[in-house]
Scaffold this motif. Structure first.
Motif, PDB file in Angstrom:
ATOM      1  N   UNK A   5       0.850  -1.186   0.000  1.00 49.13           N
ATOM      2  CA  UNK A   5       0.000   0.000   0.000  1.00 49.13           C
ATOM      3  C   UNK A   5       0.885   1.235   0.000  1.00 49.13           C
ATOM      4  N   UNK A   6       0.770   2.027  -1.068  1.00 49.74           N
ATOM      5  CA  UNK A   6       1.540   3.268  -1.177  1.00 49.74           C
ATOM      6  C   UNK A   6       0.746   4.425  -0.591  1.00 49.74           C
ATOM      7  N   UNK A   7       1.471   5.420  -0.132  1.00 48.05           N
ATOM      8  CA  UNK A   7       0.854   6.655   0.337  1.00 48.05           C
ATOM      9  C   UNK A   7       1.854   7.789   0.195  1.00 48.05           C
ATOM     10  N   UNK A   8       1.341   9.014   0.299  1.00 45.14           N
ATOM     11  CA  UNK A   8       2.219  10.169   0.289  1.00 45.14           C
ATOM     12  C   UNK A   8       2.221  10.974  -0.990  1.00 45.14           C
ATOM     13  N   UNK A   9       1.528  10.502  -2.007  1.00 42.92           N
ATOM     14  CA  UNK A   9       1.476  11.271  -3.240  1.00 42.92           C
ATOM     15  C   UNK A   9       0.644  12.528  -3.078  1.00 42.92           C
ATOM     16  N   UNK A  10       0.671  13.370  -4.105  1.00 42.13           N
ATOM     17  CA  UNK A  10      -0.120  14.588  -4.054  1.00 42.13           C
ATOM     18  C   UNK A  10       0.330  15.592  -5.071  1.00 42.13           C
ATOM     19  N   UNK A  18       8.176  15.731  -1.590  1.00 34.35           N
ATOM     20  CA  UNK A  18       7.179  14.765  -1.140  1.00 34.35           C
ATOM     21  C   UNK A  18       7.901  13.535  -0.637  1.00 34.35           C
ATOM     22  N   UNK A  19       7.248  12.811   0.264  1.00 30.01           N
ATOM     23  CA  UNK A  19       7.797  11.552   0.747  1.00 30.01           C
ATOM     24  C   UNK A  19       6.753  10.459   0.547  1.00 30.01           C
ATOM     25  N   UNK A  20       7.114   9.478  -0.262  1.00 27.42           N
ATOM     26  CA  UNK A  20       6.236   8.340  -0.502  1.00 27.42           C
ATOM     27  C   UNK A  20       6.588   7.207   0.449  1.00 27.42           C
ATOM     28  N   UNK A  21       5.567   6.479   0.850  1.00 30.06           N
ATOM     29  CA  UNK A  21       5.754   5.303   1.689  1.00 30.06           C
ATOM     30  C   UNK A  21       5.087   4.107   1.026  1.00 30.06           C
ATOM     31  N   UNK A  22       5.645   2.941   1.268  1.00 34.15           N
ATOM     32  CA  UNK A  22       5.065   1.692   0.758  1.00 34.15           C
ATOM     33  C   UNK A  22       5.165   0.658   1.870  1.00 34.15           C
ATOM     34  N   UNK A  23       4.025   0.307   2.407  1.00 29.59           N
ATOM     35  CA  UNK A  23       3.981  -0.642   3.519  1.00 29.59           C
ATOM     36  C   UNK A  23       3.500  -2.005   3.041  1.00 29.59           C
ATOM     37  N   UNK A  24       4.211  -3.031   3.459  1.00 35.60           N
ATOM     38  CA  UNK A  24       3.858  -4.399   3.085  1.00 35.60           C
ATOM     39  C   UNK A  24       3.153  -5.107   4.229  1.00 35.60           C
ATOM     40  N   UNK A 107       6.847 -11.382  -7.075  1.00 33.96           N
ATOM     41  CA  UNK A 107       6.908 -10.041  -7.642  1.00 33.96           C
ATOM     42  C   UNK A 107       5.599  -9.358  -7.294  1.00 33.96           C
ATOM     43  N   UNK A 108       5.670  -8.365  -6.420  1.00 40.18           N
ATOM     44  CA  UNK A 108       4.466  -7.714  -5.931  1.00 40.18           C
ATOM     45  C   UNK A 108       4.479  -6.229  -6.291  1.00 40.18           C
ATOM     46  N   UNK A 109       3.293  -5.717  -6.630  1.00 41.29           N
ATOM     47  CA  UNK A 109       3.139  -4.310  -6.988  1.00 41.29           C
ATOM     48  C   UNK A 109       2.042  -3.671  -6.148  1.00 41.29           C
ATOM     49  N   UNK A 110       2.253  -2.409  -5.819  1.00 36.50           N
ATOM     50  CA  UNK A 110       1.206  -1.637  -5.188  1.00 36.50           C
ATOM     51  C   UNK A 110       0.257  -1.074  -6.230  1.00 36.50           C
ATOM     52  N   UNK A 111      -0.755  -0.371  -5.747  1.00 39.00           N
ATOM     53  CA  UNK A 111      -1.787   0.152  -6.644  1.00 39.00           C
ATOM     54  C   UNK A 111      -1.378   1.478  -7.291  1.00 39.00           C
ATOM     55  N   UNK A 112      -0.336   2.086  -6.786  1.00 37.99           N
ATOM     56  CA  UNK A 112       0.142   3.337  -7.352  1.00 37.99           C
ATOM     57  C   UNK A 112      -0.373   4.549  -6.606  1.00 37.99           C
ATOM     58  N   UNK A 113       0.434   5.602  -6.600  1.00 37.54           N
ATOM     59  CA  UNK A 113       0.035   6.867  -5.997  1.00 37.54           C
ATOM     60  C   UNK A 113       0.429   7.998  -6.946  1.00 37.54           C
ATOM     61  N   UNK A 114      -0.474   8.930  -7.150  1.00 35.87           N
ATOM     62  CA  UNK A 114      -0.248  10.002  -8.119  1.00 35.87           C
ATOM     63  C   UNK A 114       0.614  11.096  -7.514  1.00 35.87           C
ATOM     64  N   UNK A 115       1.625  11.489  -8.272  1.00 29.88           N
ATOM     65  CA  UNK A 115       2.456  12.644  -7.928  1.00 29.88           C
ATOM     66  C   UNK A 115       2.333  13.648  -9.070  1.00 29.88           C
ATOM     67  N   UNK A 116       1.912  14.844  -8.751  1.00 32.97           N
ATOM     68  CA  UNK A 116       1.755  15.892  -9.741  1.00 32.97           C
ATOM     69  C   UNK A 116       2.564  17.096  -9.316  1.00 32.97           C
TER      70      UNK A 116
END
Length: 119
Positions: A5-10, A18-24, A107-116
């Motif tokens: 699960x990613x977080x921190x985008x914006x 910005x600081x992105x996090x990815x928790x497993x 091989x695992x992927x998160x759902x993605x977080x948007x950075x603009x």
């Protein structure tokens, strides 16, 4: 299975941070088998590109040339989390950022977080 699960985008202005996090979460056995964690990004109409990787065991890092000196990847194995600190952001950094955790057979992927990044 492992869930990421990613977080921190914006939205941020050019030059900002910005600081992105990815928790497993999920199978501790499968998390323990992970060798490399990384961040990738995909801009509209473009392929998904590597941003940075870090090895789970010794923390060896690797960066795309476009982000060297601006982005820093780190991990906290106790929290099963990987981070991406992004400084001096540019409009061309705008993309969906994906977290990836990979092992010998997983091989695992998160759902993605948007950075603009606005000019």
């Amino acid at each position: 299975q492992v869930q990421l699960v990613e977080s921190g985008g914006g939205l941020v202005q050019a030059g900002g941070s910005l600081r992105l996090s990815c928790a497993a979460s999920g199978s501790i056995f499968r998390i323990f088998r992970i060798n490399v964690m990384g961040w990738y990004r995909q801009a509209p109409g473009k392929q998904r590109d590597l941003v940075a990787t870090i090895t789970r065991r010794d923390g060896t890092t690797n960066y795309a040339d476009s982000v060297k000196g601006r982005f820093t990847i780190s991990r906290d194995n106790a929290k099963n989390t990987v981070y991406l600190q992004m400084n001096s952001l540019k409009p061309e950094d705008t993309a969906v950022y994906f977290c990836n955790w990979a092992g010998p057979t997983d091989d695992y992927w998160g759902q993605g977080t948007q950075v603009t990044v606005s000019a």
